[in-house]
Design a protein around this motif. Structure first.
Motif, PDB file in Angstrom:
ATOM      1  N   GLY A  57      48.591  73.787  47.790  1.00 28.63           N
ATOM      2  CA  GLY A  57      47.763  73.771  48.993  1.00 28.63           C
ATOM      3  C   GLY A  57      47.078  75.079  49.313  1.00 28.63           C
ATOM      4  N   ALA A  58      47.396  76.189  48.626  1.00 24.92           N
ATOM      5  CA  ALA A  58      46.743  77.469  48.911  1.00 24.92           C
ATOM      6  C   ALA A  58      45.263  77.427  48.538  1.00 24.92           C
ATOM      7  CB  ALA A  58      47.444  78.593  48.158  1.00 24.92           C
ATOM      8  N   THR A  59      44.955  76.695  47.478  1.00 26.34           N
ATOM      9  CA  THR A  59      43.575  76.533  47.042  1.00 26.34           C
ATOM     10  C   THR A  59      43.333  75.050  46.791  1.00 26.34           C
ATOM     11  OG1 THR A  59      43.609  78.704  45.975  1.00 26.34           O
ATOM     12  CG2 THR A  59      41.819  77.220  45.377  1.00 26.34           C
ATOM     13  N   ARG A  60      42.237  74.554  47.338  1.00 28.91           N
ATOM     14  CA  ARG A  60      41.904  73.139  47.175  1.00 28.91           C
ATOM     15  C   ARG A  60      40.798  73.008  46.129  1.00 28.91           C
ATOM     16  NH1 ARG A  60      43.890  68.236  47.006  1.00 28.91           N
ATOM     17  NH2 ARG A  60      42.247  66.651  47.297  1.00 28.91           N
ATOM     18  N   PHE A  61      41.093  72.268  45.050  1.00 28.62           N
ATOM     19  CA  PHE A  61      40.129  72.048  43.989  1.00 28.62           C
ATOM     20  C   PHE A  61      39.615  70.607  44.064  1.00 28.62           C
ATOM     21  CE2 PHE A  61      42.984  75.355  42.650  1.00 28.62           C
ATOM     22  CZ  PHE A  61      42.178  76.285  42.023  1.00 28.62           C
ATOM     23  N   SER A  62      38.301  70.449  43.873  1.00 31.72           N
ATOM     24  CA  SER A  62      37.703  69.109  43.857  1.00 31.72           C
ATOM     25  C   SER A  62      36.659  69.053  42.745  1.00 31.72           C
ATOM     26  CB  SER A  62      37.048  68.784  45.197  1.00 31.72           C
ATOM     27  OG  SER A  62      35.987  69.681  45.465  1.00 31.72           O
ATOM     28  N   ILE A  63      36.444  67.867  42.203  1.00 36.99           N
ATOM     29  CA  ILE A  63      35.501  67.700  41.098  1.00 36.99           C
ATOM     30  C   ILE A  63      34.751  66.394  41.284  1.00 36.99           C
ATOM     31  CG2 ILE A  63      37.184  66.569  39.591  1.00 36.99           C
ATOM     32  CD1 ILE A  63      35.830  68.093  37.243  1.00 36.99           C
ATOM     33  N   ARG A  64      33.477  66.425  40.873  1.00 32.62           N
ATOM     34  CA  ARG A  64      32.633  65.232  40.978  1.00 32.62           C
ATOM     35  C   ARG A  64      31.780  65.124  39.724  1.00 32.62           C
ATOM     36  NH1 ARG A  64      27.719  63.243  42.949  1.00 32.62           N
ATOM     37  NH2 ARG A  64      26.843  65.341  43.151  1.00 32.62           N
ATOM     38  N   PHE A  65      31.636  63.898  39.218  1.00 27.64           N
ATOM     39  CA  PHE A  65      30.865  63.642  38.006  1.00 27.64           C
ATOM     40  C   PHE A  65      29.650  62.793  38.351  1.00 27.64           C
ATOM     41  CE2 PHE A  65      35.260  64.216  36.706  1.00 27.64           C
ATOM     42  CZ  PHE A  65      35.158  65.162  35.695  1.00 27.64           C
ATOM     43  N   ASP A  66      28.548  63.074  37.644  1.00 27.92           N
ATOM     44  CA  ASP A  66      27.327  62.293  37.808  1.00 27.92           C
ATOM     45  C   ASP A  66      26.721  62.069  36.427  1.00 27.92           C
ATOM     46  OD1 ASP A  66      25.064  61.022  38.608  1.00 27.92           O
ATOM     47  OD2 ASP A  66      24.158  62.743  39.629  1.00 27.92           O
TER      48      ASP A  66
END
Length: 461
Positions: free
Chosen positions: A342-351
């Motif tokens: 929870g110290a760093t929030r990573f998110s990823i999105r593909f198109d």
């Protein structure tokens, strides 16, 4: 830094041509004015000579017939032949007095010269200047025949001779400048193509070539440009191939190191944990005071095995060719979210679709994302990292934004960023790393699909 003002080449050349033409026109006009002035004075001199000769003949006739009634000087006979509008004939005696004078009227010109021209002409040529010739009979000077022209008439004649030319040249000069500008614009039209070619070269489009040009100078530039583009394309292709081989060798060394760590350290740590468990059982029966030491050894071995697993994961990531790029990157992001707690929030999105990417391209993209996440989490101290991978018709774009410290030296110039640059260069792509619009850092990677197609052909070969 001070920059000199820039002028359009067509305008500059047109102004220079206009200055040369204006100088030529001025010289031609001056020539006509000087010629007209000399002709006027020559005419006055010739008339003065005729008048003087006529008066000499008159005096000689008077002396020959010994006529006491002398009507000398008599300008009537000669004036009938030489008089023109604005012309004045006179006889000046030895004392300087005008003894006889005849002047013809000066008609009003239909198109009088402008006052500016009249003042200019008067200041330079002194119109109306007298022409005098001595009248000498038997060695005795009886006086002078004086001829002059009305200055207004002489100025009007000069305007008639040269003024119309000056008006014609003044009208022709702008027209010639317009024609010169149009001709230069047509001749320099290929410079726009050269500029466009240079801009495409600057954008790493090394397939750009310039067509043939009509001008020899531009054709020479075109030959040098195309040779430079071909040489640069060849050099970058060789560099990309060398970088690809170095990266492949580096990955192979990482896999070898991962196998050595797994086989040697992994087994050794497993043996230490087994021995610690066995020692704990023995200590529980014979020496209970050693239980804490045995538990400490087991915990240390367990921690070392966790660290080793993380190291092995970074050295030898999951097989991207089998799992696919999307699944591998989702697993990578999930692993970072789990380790950060929870110290760093990573998110990823593909198109777009990434299933058809060759393994080499997918592996390089995975490594680039892996290095970027490490820089953002460890060096920049980011608390939010957003990844977006997009496949467009002609390129693949990777965007990574975080809210960390954008001026962190390790994040900008560390070995991780250098490794990313090498991998992007191997794919003939572009990488930029700069401050984000709302703080933090923004990493942008663009890989042309032409390089991807080349990787597919190399992989098939």
């Amino acid at each position: 830094m001070w920059n000199r003002p820039r002028f359009d080449l067509k305008v500059r050349l047109t102004l220079r041509v206009a200055a040369i033409l204006a100088a030529c026109f001025a010289a031609i006009s001056a020539y006509f004015l000087v010629t007209a002035d000399r002709a006027a004075h020559a005419r006055s001199d010739s008339i003065a000579a005729i008048v003087a000769k006529s008066l000499e003949l008159q005096q000689g006739k008077v002396q020959w017939v010994a006529n006491p009634r002398s009507d000398f000087p008599n300008l009537d006979p000669v004036s009938a032949y030489v008089m023109t509008p604005g012309l004045c004939l006179a006889f000046r005696g030895p004392s300087g007095d005008i003894l006889q004078r005849f002047c013809s009227g000066a008609p009003v010109p239909a198109n009088p010269p402008p006052q500016a021209f009249a003042a200019f002409y008067s200041s330079l040529f002194d119109p109306g200047r007298e022409a005098a010739r001595p009248v000498i009979v038997r060695g005795t000077k009886l006086g002078e025949a004086v001829v002059s022209v009305d200055p207004a008439v002489q100025t009007a004649e000069a305007w008639h001779e040269a003024g119309r030319l000056m008006i014609a040249l003044a009208v022709a000069l702008p027209l010639l400048c317009a024609l010169v500008y149009a001709a230069l614009a047509r001749a320099l039209r290929p410079t726009h193509m050269i500029r466009t070619g240079l801009e495409r070269i600057a954008a790493n489009d090394l397939t750009t070539r310039l067509p043939p040009f009509d001008l020899a100078e531009l054709s020479a530039i075109r030959d040098v440009f195309n040779h430079l583009a071909e040489s640069l394309d060849t050099a970058l292709a060789e560099r990309a191939e060398l970088t690809r081989k170095l990266i492949a060798l580096q990955d192979e060394e990482r896999r070898h190191l991962a196998r050595e760590l797994h086989d040697e350290f992994g087994q050794s740590l497993a043996a230490i944990r087994a021995l610690a468990s066995s020692a704990r059982q023995t200590a529980a029966q014979d020496c209970p005071s050693l239980l804490s030491e045995c538990d400490g050894i087991a915990r240390t071995a367990t921690g070392m095995m966790e660290t080793l697993r993380g190291t092995l994961f970074r050295l030898r990531p999951p097989d991207v060719e089998e799992l696919g790029l999307v699944a591998s990157l989702e697993g990578l992001v999930a692993g970072w979210n789990g380790r950060s707690r929870g110290a760093t929030r990573f998110s990823i999105r593909f198109d777009g679709a990434f299933e058809t990417l060759p393994a080499a391209v997918s592996a390089n993209l995975y490594r680039i994302v892996q290095e970027a996440l490490t820089n953002a989490a460890k060096h920049a101290g980011a608390t939010r990292v957003n990844l977006e991978l997009t496949r467009r018709p002609d390129e693949i774009a990777l965007a990574i934004d975080d809210d960390g410290r954008s001026n962190e030296p390790a994040a900008k110039s560390g070995m991780g960023l250098l490794g990313m640059r090498e991998r992007v260069a191997a794919l003939r792509g572009r990488l930029s790393f700069e401050a984000g619009p709302s703080g933090g850092s923004a990493l942008r990677v663009v890989i042309p699909l032409e390089a991807v197609d080349r990787q597919i052909l190399d992989h098939a070969a």
